[in-house]
Design an enzyme around this catalytic site. Structure first.
Site, PDB file in Angstrom:
ATOM      1  N   SER A  75       0.813  -1.217   0.000  1.00 49.66           N
ATOM      2  CA  SER A  75       0.000   0.000   0.000  1.00 49.66           C
ATOM      3  C   SER A  75       0.850   1.273   0.000  1.00 49.66           C
ATOM      4  O   SER A  75       0.356   2.331  -0.379  1.00 49.66           O
ATOM      5  CB  SER A  75      -0.958   0.012   1.194  1.00 49.66           C
ATOM      6  OG  SER A  75      -1.922  -1.001   1.031  1.00 49.66           O
ATOM      7  N   HIS A 251      -6.634  -9.824   4.033  1.00 48.98           N
ATOM      8  CA  HIS A 251      -5.476 -10.472   4.674  1.00 48.98           C
ATOM      9  C   HIS A 251      -5.931 -11.595   5.609  1.00 48.98           C
ATOM     10  O   HIS A 251      -5.258 -12.620   5.721  1.00 48.98           O
ATOM     11  CB  HIS A 251      -4.660  -9.457   5.478  1.00 48.98           C
ATOM     12  CG  HIS A 251      -3.793  -8.575   4.630  1.00 48.98           C
ATOM     13  ND1 HIS A 251      -2.703  -9.048   3.935  1.00 48.98           N
ATOM     14  CD2 HIS A 251      -3.856  -7.241   4.374  1.00 48.98           C
ATOM     15  CE1 HIS A 251      -2.128  -8.041   3.283  1.00 48.98           C
ATOM     16  NE2 HIS A 251      -2.816  -6.927   3.531  1.00 48.98           N
TER      17      HIS A 251
HETATM   18 MG    MG Z   1      -4.509   1.549   3.218  1.00 46.93          MG
HETATM   19 ZN    ZN Z   2      -2.659  -5.009   2.665  1.00 42.55          ZN
END
Ligand code: MG
Ligand code: ZN
Length: 353
Positions: A75, A251
């Site tokens: 990210s 996740h």
């Molecule tokens: Mg984020």
């Molecule tokens: Zn992630």
């Protein structure tokens, strides 16, 4: 006396001018669903009775998310590509691969006199929001990232991460420093909602906000409060909003969490579109930084509103993610794009220099 054809020519020229002017947005609201692939969207759509607010955005495309050093981005690099137009190494924030700071679209908007904001369902120091305002070699440098909020004159930021502002190794109290820079500080959504103008730092949680069912309407309400404040600026505004925890459901391979976080993000999108429709000068862009979980939906039941979810990884994947756009300039965000295309397209549409 002017000939009729000459008059017609100038009339058409004026028309062309006004049509092209009408296509330029004054405001841009950039919504990022962290980890939001097409399967995450469709799982939420099915569980919501076969519809989402997201369907109101009619210009669609894809974004290629690979980073400068990996097929599968994190990210930090994903957010940095979206915000700066530069692919960088996984884990880096607001910097090129050789550690040179790159101006973000938010900082460019601020430099051009627009109001700017960030609203997220995580700590404001987390990778995605950080990518829009901070410049650090590692996404885990939360205290350094918090300090970077004082280096850009951002008007509104709302999320969690309070502890990184006041419980610091260097003993600086950034909340006091924000106050001395004329920020109003809000610690609750009610305090956020009471603020109509000026600069606002909303630090509602020590670290991350809880999951969607617990934090309730925090994200849609904080987003609308931010828009309300930023819209005071006559020049326009740039606002980044993140549905931060879709990724965390991915996740965890937790389809219920993915769906709940998606629906919270979608509700926020609906409110933003209500504003944009009424306003007429606001470009709304929705995309993701990457897909998370390698989610597929081998079967499901539309009437019973359920899906069977198969995750293929606990990490991110390299598949392109969808792009949705609404409003003036929306047609710029169609087809296959690089994740580095957003910054320059937005800057061009907002006529930023
Ligand atoms: Mg984020
Ligand atoms: Zn992630």
């Amino acid at each position: 006396m002017l000939k009729k054809s000459t008059i017609l020519f100038f009339a058409l020229l004026c028309l062309a001018e006004s049509v092209s002017a009408a296509r330029m947005p004054k405001n841009v609201i950039f919504l990022i669903g962290d980890g939001m692939g097409i399967a995450q969207i469709y799982a939420a759509m099915v569980s919501n009775g076969n519809s989402l607010e997201l369907e109101r955005l009619k210009h669609l495309g894809y974004s290629k998310t690979y980073s400068s050093d990996k097929f599968t981005t994190d990210s930090g690099a994903g957010g940095t590509a979206l915000s700066t137009g530069v692919k960088t190494k996984n884990g880096m924030i607001g910097m090129s691969p050789d550690s040179v700071c790159v101006e973000t679209i938010l900082q460019q908007a601020d430099r051009n006199g627009l109001a700017t904001g960030i609203v997220v369902a995580c700590a404001v120091t987390h990778a995605t929001p950080a990518s829009f305002i901070a410049h650090q070699v590692n996404r885990n440098m939360y205290e350094e990232i918090a300090a970077d909020y004082l280096n850009t004159d951002i008007d509104v930021f709302i999320g969690g991460g309070k502890k990184h502002f006041e419980n610091r190794k260097d003993k600086r109290n950034l909340i006091e420093e924000l106050k001395s820079k004329d920020y109003q500080i809000a610690y609750s959504i009610d305090e956020v909602k009471k603020t109509n103008k000026g600069k606002l730092a909303g630090l509602l949680y020590e670290e991350h906000p809880p999951v969607a069912s617990v934090r309730s309407d925090f994200l849609p309400e904080a987003t609308m409060s931010a828009i309300h404040i930023l819209n005071n600026n006559k020049t326009g505004f740039f606002l980044m909003v993140e549905g931060s925890q879709i990724d965390w459901g991915g996740h965890d391979n937790d389809i219920d969490m993915v769906v709940n976080e998606m629906l919270d993000f979608d509700k926020t999108i609906g409110k933003v579109l209500d504003f944009a429709e009424k306003d007429g000068n606001t470009l709304v862009i929705v995309t993701a930084d990457h897909e998370t979980g390698g989610l597929t939906l081998p079967t499901g039941n539309i009437e019973k509103r359920n899906v069977k979810a198969n995750f293929s990884t606990k990490s991110h994947t390299g598949v392109p993610v969808p792009v949705f756009a609404f409003g003036p300039g929306a047609e710029e965000f169609t087809g296959f794009m690089e994740n580095t295309d957003f910054k320059n397209k937005i800057a061009k549409l907002l006529k930023l220099r």
